[in-house]
Write a protein that holds these residues in place. Sequence first.
Motif, mmCIF file in Angstrom:
data_model
loop_
_atom_site.group_PDB
_atom_site.id
_atom_site.type_symbol
_atom_site.label_atom_id
_atom_site.label_comp_id
_atom_site.label_asym_id
_atom_site.label_seq_id
_atom_site.Cartn_x
_atom_site.Cartn_y
_atom_site.Cartn_z
ATOM 1 N N GLY A 79 -19.920 13.372 -0.247
ATOM 2 C CA GLY A 79 -19.978 11.999 -0.306
ATOM 3 C C GLY A 79 -18.227 11.595 -0.811
ATOM 4 O O GLY A 79 -18.071 10.965 -1.286
ATOM 5 N N VAL A 80 -17.456 12.537 -0.610
ATOM 6 C CA VAL A 80 -16.081 11.774 -0.765
ATOM 7 C C VAL A 80 -15.183 12.198 0.228
ATOM 8 O O VAL A 80 -15.310 12.545 1.488
ATOM 9 C CB VAL A 80 -15.328 13.596 -1.959
ATOM 10 C CG1 VAL A 80 -16.116 13.001 -2.779
ATOM 11 C CG2 VAL A 80 -15.443 14.515 -1.485
ATOM 12 N N ALA A 81 -13.746 11.732 -0.073
ATOM 13 C CA ALA A 81 -13.015 11.452 0.955
ATOM 14 C C ALA A 81 -11.137 12.142 0.408
ATOM 15 O O ALA A 81 -11.668 11.228 -1.092
ATOM 16 C CB ALA A 81 -12.492 10.200 1.964
ATOM 17 N N THR A 82 -10.742 13.363 0.117
ATOM 18 C CA THR A 82 -9.578 13.340 0.150
ATOM 19 C C THR A 82 -8.169 12.496 0.958
ATOM 20 O O THR A 82 -7.939 12.840 2.155
ATOM 21 C CB THR A 82 -9.366 14.821 0.279
ATOM 22 O OG1 THR A 82 -10.400 15.484 -0.930
ATOM 23 C CG2 THR A 82 -7.787 15.241 -0.918
ATOM 24 N N LEU A 83 -7.846 11.621 0.240
ATOM 25 C CA LEU A 83 -6.359 10.913 0.791
ATOM 26 C C LEU A 83 -5.572 11.657 0.411
ATOM 27 O O LEU A 83 -4.918 11.997 -0.875
ATOM 28 C CB LEU A 83 -5.895 9.359 0.426
ATOM 29 C CG LEU A 83 -7.693 8.881 1.177
ATOM 30 C CD1 LEU A 83 -9.114 9.075 1.338
ATOM 31 C CD2 LEU A 83 -7.328 7.183 1.068
ATOM 32 N N THR A 84 -3.931 11.926 1.060
ATOM 33 C CA THR A 84 -3.411 12.353 1.185
ATOM 34 C C THR A 84 -1.926 11.445 1.104
ATOM 35 O O THR A 84 -1.528 10.915 2.262
ATOM 36 C CB THR A 84 -2.355 13.222 1.405
ATOM 37 O OG1 THR A 84 -3.758 14.654 1.732
ATOM 38 C CG2 THR A 84 -1.001 14.789 1.294
ATOM 39 N N MET A 85 -0.823 11.333 -0.282
ATOM 40 C CA MET A 85 -0.172 10.254 -0.409
ATOM 41 C C MET A 85 1.224 10.936 -0.731
ATOM 42 O O MET A 85 0.934 11.940 -0.799
ATOM 43 C CB MET A 85 -1.051 8.970 -1.291
ATOM 44 C CG MET A 85 -1.352 8.199 -0.673
ATOM 45 S SD MET A 85 -2.769 7.334 -2.164
ATOM 46 C CE MET A 85 -3.655 7.020 -2.198
ATOM 47 N N ALA A 86 2.270 10.111 -0.475
ATOM 48 C CA ALA A 86 3.374 10.146 -0.972
ATOM 49 C C ALA A 86 3.127 10.966 -3.010
ATOM 50 O O ALA A 86 2.310 10.441 -3.529
ATOM 51 C CB ALA A 86 4.901 8.985 -1.521
ATOM 52 N N PRO A 87 3.639 12.223 -3.202
ATOM 53 C CA PRO A 87 3.482 13.090 -4.484
ATOM 54 C C PRO A 87 4.062 11.187 -5.401
ATOM 55 O O PRO A 87 5.086 10.790 -4.988
ATOM 56 C CB PRO A 87 4.080 14.179 -4.825
ATOM 57 C CG PRO A 87 5.337 14.550 -3.494
ATOM 58 C CD PRO A 87 4.508 12.884 -1.926
ATOM 59 N N ALA B 121 0.563 -0.940 -0.090
ATOM 60 C CA ALA B 121 -0.042 0.202 -0.048
ATOM 61 C C ALA B 121 0.732 1.227 0.068
ATOM 62 O O ALA B 121 1.907 0.959 0.846
ATOM 63 C CB ALA B 121 -0.441 -0.399 1.495
ATOM 64 N N PRO B 122 0.741 2.129 -0.131
ATOM 65 C CA PRO B 122 1.388 3.524 -0.452
ATOM 66 C C PRO B 122 1.028 4.032 0.665
ATOM 67 O O PRO B 122 0.773 4.308 1.631
ATOM 68 C CB PRO B 122 0.680 4.443 -1.662
ATOM 69 C CG PRO B 122 -0.891 3.533 -1.875
ATOM 70 C CD PRO B 122 -0.656 2.084 -1.748
ATOM 71 N N GLN B 123 1.847 4.871 1.180
ATOM 72 C CA GLN B 123 2.319 5.350 2.090
ATOM 73 C C GLN B 123 0.829 6.486 2.263
ATOM 74 O O GLN B 123 0.941 7.357 1.566
ATOM 75 C CB GLN B 123 3.687 6.374 1.804
ATOM 76 C CG GLN B 123 3.855 7.691 3.869
ATOM 77 C CD GLN B 123 5.203 7.730 4.109
ATOM 78 O OE1 GLN B 123 5.780 7.918 2.614
ATOM 79 N NE2 GLN B 123 5.085 8.562 4.679
ATOM 80 N N LEU B 124 0.389 6.439 2.917
ATOM 81 C CA LEU B 124 -0.861 7.639 3.771
ATOM 82 C C LEU B 124 -0.689 8.677 4.720
ATOM 83 O O LEU B 124 -0.067 8.263 5.805
ATOM 84 C CB LEU B 124 -1.754 6.735 3.906
ATOM 85 C CG LEU B 124 -3.552 7.093 4.063
ATOM 86 C CD1 LEU B 124 -3.503 8.131 2.593
ATOM 87 C CD2 LEU B 124 -4.558 6.594 4.802
ATOM 88 N N VAL B 125 -0.692 9.544 4.239
ATOM 89 C CA VAL B 125 0.015 11.198 5.357
ATOM 90 C C VAL B 125 -1.245 11.495 5.719
ATOM 91 O O VAL B 125 -0.927 12.246 6.882
ATOM 92 C CB VAL B 125 0.733 12.241 4.243
ATOM 93 C CG1 VAL B 125 1.287 13.176 4.786
ATOM 94 C CG2 VAL B 125 1.590 11.108 3.713
ATOM 95 N N GLY B 126 -2.297 11.291 5.446
ATOM 96 C CA GLY B 126 -3.329 12.618 5.516
ATOM 97 C C GLY B 126 -4.876 12.245 4.677
ATOM 98 O O GLY B 126 -5.355 11.214 3.887
ATOM 99 N N VAL B 127 -5.960 11.926 5.579
ATOM 100 C CA VAL B 127 -7.530 11.916 5.504
ATOM 101 C C VAL B 127 -8.228 12.902 5.501
ATOM 102 O O VAL B 127 -8.153 13.469 6.730
ATOM 103 C CB VAL B 127 -7.749 10.440 5.825
ATOM 104 C CG1 VAL B 127 -9.042 10.228 5.198
ATOM 105 C CG2 VAL B 127 -7.017 9.644 5.758
ATOM 106 N N SER B 128 -8.525 13.549 4.653
ATOM 107 C CA SER B 128 -10.470 14.886 4.688
ATOM 108 C C SER B 128 -11.075 14.076 3.927
ATOM 109 O O SER B 128 -11.256 13.432 2.858
ATOM 110 C CB SER B 128 -9.266 15.496 4.332
ATOM 111 O OG SER B 128 -10.531 17.194 4.108
#
Length: 190
Positions: A52-60, A39-46
């Motif tokens: 009805g959406v989630a924004t996941l922040t991962m490694a660029p 799995a990619p590195q997960l940095v943050g979740v909003s």
Amino acid sequence: MAGAVALVLVVQSVASYGSLLPTIRSSTAPATSGATYRAPQLVGVSVDPQRGVATLTMAPFTSDSSASALGAKYGMRLLTDFPAFGQYVFALPQIRIGPAPQQHSATIYFPPYATTVDINAFLARNGLQVKTWVSTDDGTGRTVVVGIPQIKPVLIDARNGIWRAYVATGIDRSRLVAWAKTNRVQIISY
């Protein structure tokens, strides 16, 4: 100051994507089949429940396929991505309802990691009776065939146009009021 910021950005990008250690070459060929998913590195979740959406922040520069695989693991579909910023926007997991092979029944899909408590609450709140579980694998989501409650109105006062019907217990009055308003029906008592 601008020079220092530029230097920090260059160092961060080199540190994130390059290696200062020499590459070690292996004499064995890399495994092409049966490789484990990382799995990619997960940095943050909003989460934005209104949209009805989630924004996941991962490694660029995480690949679309890696981001999609991570989302699919939780029943989310990738809607759009901004790889340079590491931003990946997913549709939140949804319960899906479809037809079933038998009359007066439906097939309901619960996304991966939906808790048993949440599933049972959904079924009870909607007056649904479990007929059979099609899939109980939490990794891919659970699917159940349910019986849909039948509401059979009975005319009790033809002169005044009053009908009586029994509905499943646990159905919130506000839902019945909304249904009645949509169908131009007045609820006398509940």
